[in-house]
Design a protein around this motif. Structure first.
Motif, mmCIF file in Angstrom:
data_model
loop_
_atom_site.group_PDB
_atom_site.id
_atom_site.type_symbol
_atom_site.label_atom_id
_atom_site.label_comp_id
_atom_site.label_asym_id
_atom_site.label_seq_id
_atom_site.Cartn_x
_atom_site.Cartn_y
_atom_site.Cartn_z
ATOM 1 N N LYS A 99 -2.682 4.147 -3.240
ATOM 2 C CA LYS A 99 -3.000 3.038 -4.148
ATOM 3 C C LYS A 99 -2.109 1.840 -3.823
ATOM 4 N N PHE A 100 -2.526 0.664 -4.299
ATOM 5 C CA PHE A 100 -1.701 -0.535 -4.161
ATOM 6 C C PHE A 100 -0.680 -0.597 -5.283
ATOM 7 N N ASP B 282 4.567 3.238 4.216
ATOM 8 C CA ASP B 282 3.895 2.280 3.330
ATOM 9 C C ASP B 282 3.661 0.969 4.078
ATOM 10 N N TRP C 159 0.868 -1.177 0.000
ATOM 11 C CA TRP C 159 0.000 0.000 0.000
ATOM 12 C C TRP C 159 0.903 1.225 0.000
#
Length: 90
Positions: free
Chosen positions: A54-55, A66, A48
């Motif tokens: 966003k992934f 992250d 992530w």
């Protein structure tokens, strides 16, 4: 900010405004945003990307904040140019 809240047995969803209580799903398969240039294989663990929201694929180098590991798995493959992805959250 709004959050999506599953409602009812039919899978319909409704937005919730911050401060409003309600049930939320935290485990299952969800259509979520993906880094557009990422090429992701089905079954791949995901990162992530906090700054992008966003992934990203598991080859991405996680930055501070992250989230990486097996908590998010690609439920389907998604190539370059695709903006969303089915993700299994555990």
């Amino acid at each position: 900010m709004c959050r999506t809240d599953p409602v009812g047995d039919d899978g319909a969803q409704a937005d919730r405004v911050d401060g409003v209580t309600g049930s939320v799903a935290i485990q299952g398969v969800f259509e979520l945003p993906k880094v557009t240039g990422a090429v992701i294989a089905q079954g791949e663990s995901l990162v992530w990307d906090v700054s992008a929201g966003k992934f990203d694929d598991n080859l991405a180098t996680p930055a501070s904040g992250d989230v990486s590991g097996a908590s998010a798995i690609a439920w389907e493959s998604a190539g370059n140019g695709v903006t969303t992805l089915a993700v299994r959250l555990t």
